[in-house]
Design an enzyme around this catalytic site. Structure first.
Site, PDB file in Angstrom:
ATOM      1  N   GLY A 154       0.641  -1.461  -0.126  1.00 54.95           N
ATOM      2  CA  GLY A 154       0.071  -0.085   0.341  1.00 54.95           C
ATOM      3  C   GLY A 154       0.861   1.375  -0.009  1.00 54.95           C
ATOM      4  O   GLY A 154       2.047   0.995  -0.622  1.00 54.95           O
ATOM      5  N   SER A 175       0.832  -9.311  -1.919  1.00 52.74           N
ATOM      6  CA  SER A 175      -0.225  -8.271  -1.468  1.00 52.74           C
ATOM      7  C   SER A 175      -1.747  -8.217  -2.004  1.00 52.74           C
ATOM      8  O   SER A 175      -1.324  -9.096  -2.750  1.00 52.74           O
ATOM      9  CB  SER A 175       0.394  -6.210  -2.193  1.00 52.74           C
ATOM     10  OG  SER A 175       0.288  -5.017  -1.307  1.00 52.74           O
ATOM     11  N   ALA A 235       4.105  -2.741  11.522  1.00 44.37           N
ATOM     12  CA  ALA A 235       2.518  -2.142  10.748  1.00 44.37           C
ATOM     13  C   ALA A 235       1.566  -2.742  12.661  1.00 44.37           C
ATOM     14  O   ALA A 235       1.076  -1.636  12.725  1.00 44.37           O
ATOM     15  CB  ALA A 235       2.127  -3.307   9.794  1.00 44.37           C
ATOM     16  N   ARG A 236       1.678  -4.187  12.600  1.00 42.55           N
ATOM     17  CA  ARG A 236       0.386  -4.364  13.721  1.00 42.55           C
ATOM     18  C   ARG A 236       0.983  -4.740  14.226  1.00 42.55           C
ATOM     19  O   ARG A 236       1.557  -6.752  13.290  1.00 42.55           O
ATOM     20  CB  ARG A 236      -0.989  -4.510  13.668  1.00 42.55           C
ATOM     21  CG  ARG A 236      -1.983  -3.209  13.377  1.00 42.55           C
ATOM     22  CD  ARG A 236      -2.055  -1.819  14.559  1.00 42.55           C
ATOM     23  NE  ARG A 236      -2.507  -0.973  14.347  1.00 42.55           N
ATOM     24  CZ  ARG A 236      -1.771  -0.303  14.094  1.00 42.55           C
ATOM     25  NH1 ARG A 236      -0.890   0.542  13.592  1.00 42.55           N
ATOM     26  NH2 ARG A 236      -2.775   1.629  14.437  1.00 42.55           N
ATOM     27  N   GLU A 265      -0.551  -4.985  23.420  1.00 43.74           N
ATOM     28  CA  GLU A 265       0.746  -3.565  23.771  1.00 43.74           C
ATOM     29  C   GLU A 265      -0.403  -3.138  24.556  1.00 43.74           C
ATOM     30  O   GLU A 265      -1.237  -2.930  24.867  1.00 43.74           O
ATOM     31  CB  GLU A 265       0.564  -2.410  22.492  1.00 43.74           C
ATOM     32  CG  GLU A 265       1.352  -2.864  21.322  1.00 43.74           C
ATOM     33  CD  GLU A 265       1.208  -1.708  20.198  1.00 43.74           C
ATOM     34  OE1 GLU A 265       1.046  -0.331  20.201  1.00 43.74           O
ATOM     35  OE2 GLU A 265       1.642  -2.142  19.446  1.00 43.74           O
ATOM     36  N   HIS A 283       6.333   1.789  19.010  1.00 42.72           N
ATOM     37  CA  HIS A 283       5.010   2.005  18.204  1.00 42.72           C
ATOM     38  C   HIS A 283       5.017   3.457  18.275  1.00 42.72           C
ATOM     39  O   HIS A 283       4.197   4.511  18.272  1.00 42.72           O
ATOM     40  CB  HIS A 283       3.626   1.671  18.527  1.00 42.72           C
ATOM     41  CG  HIS A 283       2.224   1.668  17.867  1.00 42.72           C
ATOM     42  ND1 HIS A 283       1.416   0.702  18.022  1.00 42.72           N
ATOM     43  CD2 HIS A 283       2.134   2.460  16.981  1.00 42.72           C
ATOM     44  CE1 HIS A 283       0.877   1.439  17.144  1.00 42.72           C
ATOM     45  NE2 HIS A 283       1.214   1.852  16.062  1.00 42.72           N
ATOM     46  N   ILE A 284       6.459   4.137  17.956  1.00 42.86           N
ATOM     47  CA  ILE A 284       6.355   4.608  17.575  1.00 42.86           C
ATOM     48  C   ILE A 284       6.378   5.583  15.752  1.00 42.86           C
ATOM     49  O   ILE A 284       7.349   6.616  15.571  1.00 42.86           O
ATOM     50  CB  ILE A 284       7.848   5.741  18.129  1.00 42.86           C
ATOM     51  CG1 ILE A 284       9.017   4.634  17.605  1.00 42.86           C
ATOM     52  CG2 ILE A 284       8.040   5.387  19.300  1.00 42.86           C
ATOM     53  CD1 ILE A 284      10.354   5.050  17.915  1.00 42.86           C
TER      54      ILE A 284
HETATM   55  C1  GLV Z   1      -0.250   3.804  13.623  1.00 45.22           C
HETATM   56  O1  GLV Z   1      -0.075   2.761  14.070  1.00 45.22           O
HETATM   57  C2  GLV Z   1      -0.937   3.709  12.396  1.00 45.22           C
HETATM   58  O2  GLV Z   1      -1.685   3.146  12.637  1.00 45.22           O
HETATM   59  O3  GLV Z   1      -1.314   5.422  12.740  1.00 45.22           O
HETATM   60  C1  GLV Z   2      -1.451   1.508   4.953  1.00 43.38           C
HETATM   61  O1  GLV Z   2      -2.479   1.935   5.592  1.00 43.38           O
HETATM   62  C2  GLV Z   2      -0.195   0.905   3.866  1.00 43.38           C
HETATM   63  O2  GLV Z   2      -0.387   2.583   4.280  1.00 43.38           O
HETATM   64  O3  GLV Z   2       0.237   1.449   3.440  1.00 43.38           O
END
Ligand code: GLV
Ligand code: GLV
Length: 322
Positions: A154, A175, A235-236, A265, A283-284
């Site tokens: 993305g 993807s 990402a997550r 988290e 998570h920065i």
């Molecule tokens: C941060 O984790 C976001 O999704 O913006």
């Molecule tokens: C996901 O949200 C991205 O921007 O790649």
């Protein structure tokens, strides 16, 4: 005057924009409200600017019918049940684009740190243990010319791929759909995940978290990777099975990992932060002045568009509510 609630102090720019149109309340504490406090706090407001740590679900929509917009201060929105919001006629926005570069940059930072022992070497120096150049000290993995794997092409994954061009890397990606522009620009090769895993020297995760990406990388996937491979996740957390990653790092199934996000988290899998071969940020990813300011403005503009101007902003995730 309509009222907007902001669940944590954010960059001034967005707050100042909101103050031109709304009565604004900023939750002042440097902590997240509990779910219960959150529901009480937002009751009677027209719009709420949420953090990714606020859970917004059917119970929220039922309990706080005055709220017509939740503007999430994040690009990820797995904390919000968007389908349910649509059923209740509530609009949801996020902050795409504003944090693309900042997050891609942090992913590179983690990749460098995890491949070159930057954090360990820093610790050694600061602890007063630098006794001189060491011909075999802190050897790491070269980056230039290697194979880079990207999951999720993305905005962030594509930006990350473009940045790899300077390192002359061979880029592989997976993807939901092919990105012909990216392929042309970077030579990226679209590939099945299981074909990609054994090939790549670095694997960077940039997909959203949802049911289909839950534990996308687990024991089986890690076992397919090279013992010299480095995994980066900005990402997550729950895209990776964190227990499986802990075991893989401990048993040197892969070389190292650079992580900014965790499955539960702020909890981190027991022992993970004790390992030498992992770099753990907190998570920065979006945390630059530029990015957080742009996020604050984008979130604020969405609230103004929807609640004041009767306009549907581009960053609305469920335009069908209008
Ligand atoms: C941060 O984790 C976001 O999704 O913006
Ligand atoms: C996901 O949200 C991205 O921007 O790649």
């Amino acid at each position: 005057m309509k009222k907007v609630y902001i669940t944590r102090p954010i960059m001034e720019a967005g707050i100042n924009l909101l103050k031109k149109y709304f009565e604004v309340t900023v939750q002042p504490e440097e902590r997240d409200l509990t779910d219960e406090e959150f529901l009480t706090a937002i009751s009677g407001y027209d719009g709420v600017l949420t953090m990714l740590t606020n859970k917004v679900d059917e119970n929220t929509f039922k309990s706080t019918p005055s709220v017509k917009v939740f503007a999430n201060y994040a690009v990820g929105f797995n904390n919000i049940d968007v389908d349910m919001a649509s059923d209740y006629g509530v609009a949801i926005t996020n902050t795409p684009n504003a944090l693309t570069m900042a997050t891609a940059e942090l992913a590179w930072g983690l990749l460098f740190a995890a491949s070159r022992h930057i954090v360990d070497s820093d610790r050694l120096t600061k602890e007063g243990n630098f006794i001189g150049w060491d011909p075999l000290g802190f050897l790491g993995q070269s980056i230039s010319g290697k194979k880079l794997g990207i999951i999720g092409a993305g905005r962030i994954g594509s930006a990350f791929a473009r940045m790899a061009k300077g390192f002359n890397m061979e880029i592989h990606y997976n993807s939901p759909s092919r990105k012909k522009d990216l392929e042309q620009e970077t030579g990226a090769i679209y590939e099945d995940l299981f074909k990609m895993l054994p090939k790549v020297d670095f694997l960077a995760i940039h997909c959203p978290y949802n049911l289909s990406t839950h534990h996308l990388i687990g024991e089986r996937e890690l076992a397919l990777m090279k013992p010299s491979a480095i995994l980066v996740n900005t990402a997550r957390g729950a895209i990776i099975d964190e227990e499986a990653l802990y075991t893989a790092l401990k048993e040197k199934v892969i070389y190292s990992a650079g992580l900014d996000v965790y499955e539960n988290e702020p909890e981190i899998y027991p022992g993970l932060t004790k390992l030498d071969n992992v770099v753990t940020c907190s998570h920065i990813g979006s945390g630059t002045y530029e990015s957080r300011e742009a996020m604050s403005l984008l979130a604020a503009k969405g609230l103004v568009d929807i609640l004041i101007n009767n306009k549907i902003p581009d960053n609305c995730l469920n335009k069908e509510v209008f």
